[in-house]
Scaffold this motif. Structure first.
Motif, PDB file in Angstrom:
ATOM      1  N   THR A   1       1.048  -1.225   0.085  1.00 48.27           N
ATOM      2  CA  THR A   1      -0.064   0.130   0.059  1.00 48.27           C
ATOM      3  C   THR A   1       0.925   1.238  -0.051  1.00 48.27           C
ATOM      4  O   THR A   1       2.134   1.395   0.192  1.00 48.27           O
ATOM      5  CB  THR A   1      -0.933   0.058   1.157  1.00 48.27           C
ATOM      6  OG1 THR A   1      -0.252   0.331   2.435  1.00 48.27           O
ATOM      7  CG2 THR A   1      -1.939  -1.317   1.368  1.00 48.27           C
TER       8      THR A   1
ATOM      9  N   VAL B   1      -1.311  -0.728  -4.336  1.00 45.53           N
ATOM     10  CA  VAL B   1      -2.493   0.285  -3.921  1.00 45.53           C
ATOM     11  C   VAL B   1      -2.192   1.651  -3.616  1.00 45.53           C
ATOM     12  O   VAL B   1      -1.006   1.789  -2.836  1.00 45.53           O
ATOM     13  CB  VAL B   1      -3.192  -0.488  -2.581  1.00 45.53           C
ATOM     14  CG1 VAL B   1      -4.378   0.335  -2.200  1.00 45.53           C
ATOM     15  CG2 VAL B   1      -3.404  -1.829  -2.642  1.00 45.53           C
TER      16      VAL B   1
ATOM     17  N   LEU C   1      -7.846   4.045   1.373  1.00 44.72           N
ATOM     18  CA  LEU C   1      -7.821   2.746   2.306  1.00 44.72           C
ATOM     19  C   LEU C   1      -8.405   3.543   3.756  1.00 44.72           C
ATOM     20  O   LEU C   1      -8.425   2.717   4.640  1.00 44.72           O
ATOM     21  CB  LEU C   1      -6.339   2.280   2.628  1.00 44.72           C
ATOM     22  CG  LEU C   1      -6.084   1.468   1.388  1.00 44.72           C
ATOM     23  CD1 LEU C   1      -4.447   1.210   1.509  1.00 44.72           C
ATOM     24  CD2 LEU C   1      -6.878   0.422   1.129  1.00 44.72           C
TER      25      LEU C   1
ATOM     26  N   CYS D   1     -10.262  -1.495   1.961  1.00 39.48           N
ATOM     27  CA  CYS D   1      -9.480  -2.508   2.378  1.00 39.48           C
ATOM     28  C   CYS D   1      -9.909  -3.891   2.187  1.00 39.48           C
ATOM     29  O   CYS D   1      -9.023  -4.487   1.529  1.00 39.48           O
ATOM     30  CB  CYS D   1      -9.508  -2.222   4.124  1.00 39.48           C
ATOM     31  SG  CYS D   1      -8.490  -0.846   4.675  1.00 39.48           S
TER      32      CYS D   1
ATOM     33  N   CYS E   1       2.050  -2.818   4.663  1.00 36.07           N
ATOM     34  CA  CYS E   1       1.137  -1.569   4.934  1.00 36.07           C
ATOM     35  C   CYS E   1       2.092  -0.358   5.080  1.00 36.07           C
ATOM     36  O   CYS E   1       2.636  -0.253   6.169  1.00 36.07           O
ATOM     37  CB  CYS E   1       0.398  -1.871   6.108  1.00 36.07           C
ATOM     38  SG  CYS E   1      -0.657  -3.530   6.142  1.00 36.07           S
TER      39      CYS E   1
ATOM     40  N   SER F   1      -6.331   1.123   8.451  1.00 30.76           N
ATOM     41  CA  SER F   1      -6.060   0.748   7.166  1.00 30.76           C
ATOM     42  C   SER F   1      -5.105  -0.591   7.414  1.00 30.76           C
ATOM     43  O   SER F   1      -5.609  -1.874   6.872  1.00 30.76           O
ATOM     44  CB  SER F   1      -5.544   1.384   6.268  1.00 30.76           C
ATOM     45  OG  SER F   1      -4.200   1.794   6.330  1.00 30.76           O
TER      46      SER F   1
END
Length: 255
Positions: free
Chosen positions: A8, A32, A60, A66, A85, A113
């Protein structure tokens, strides 16, 4: 067997560097971020580095976003082996100036998130005996009033990762947090420009002064953190879990 990673915050900075680095170790990388255009640029580089990208523009801060990342990854690749993350800009403001909205926004994007993604991916990670790395920050150890939300949320993430790691011991899922120090990203440059303005200095001089105050020989680069995350995801480090790994050039002077 194709191994799959999710990254992410992958449109720039540490997230982009991590996605590109993991393309050397994984056959597929889900990336992401909120910006579709910059995410597409990352996807091209990931593809050139040797992995199949899946670009998912998502905000997110919402629970559904998510969950959709995990569903889309499993629909496309059928498995998840690693979750990085990294998304999470937090307001850099004084404790007495922070609003409820700024606290809520920082928690939603950086803390919640990571929590929601890890929960949603847990069954898949159990099946693959996979790994999670959640980005905190060196300020978790040295919270200051001038950056209250940053230090507080980073400290909460360290605790969150340790809680997940505790469950991961029986479930076969490795979970660690990673604590970058002063890494030269776009966000860091913006912060240094503000520091320069407050001190009446040119940007280059301000950067040197700030580094000296932090007690570091140089600023970190996104690749420094990306390589550390790749290490955490390597099979050789799988017994390393529940660890808060500082990568800060010696900035944090605590035991």
């Amino acid at each position: 067997m194709s191994r799959v990673a999710i990254v992410t915050g992958a449109s720039r900075g540490i997230g982009r560097a991590t996605a590109i680095r993991l393309a050397r170790d994984f056959e597929a990388v889900t990336i992401v971020a909120r910006s579709a255009d910059t995410l597409a640029e990352t996807a091209d580089i990931v593809r050139s580095a040797g992995a199949e990208p899946l670009a998912l523009p998502r905000d997110l801060r919402t629970p559904e976003a998510c969950a959709s990342v995990i569903r889309a990854t499993l629909d496309r690749f059928g498995r998840i082996d690693a979750l990085a993350c990294i998304a999470g800009a937090v307001a850099q403001a004084d404790l007495f100036a922070l609003t409820d909205e700024q606290w809520d926004d920082g928690l939603a994007l950086k803390f919640h998130s990571a929590r929601r993604l890890t929960l949603s991916a847990w069954d898949a990670l159990k099946a693959s005996r996979g790994s999670v790395a959640i980005t905190s920050g060196a300020s978790a150890y040295t919270p200051k009033a001038s950056l209250a939300a940053v230090g507080t949320i980073n400290a909460a993430i360290v605790a969150l990762a340790k809680a997940f790691a505790d469950s991961g011991i029986k479930d076969g899922v490795q979970v660690n947090s990673i604590l970058p120090g002063s890494v030269m990203t776009g966000r860091r440059r913006t912060m240094l420009q503000g520091y320069a303005d407050r001190h009446g200095l040119p940007l280059e001089a301000a950067a040197e002064k700030f580094a000296a105050e932090m007690g570091i020989a140089r600023y970190g680069e996104p690749d420094d953190i990306a390589n550390a995350i790749a290490f955490l995801f390597a099979p050789e480090s799988h017994w390393m879990t529940g660890t808060a790994l500082r990568v800060d050039g010696g900035e944090t002077k605590v035991v």
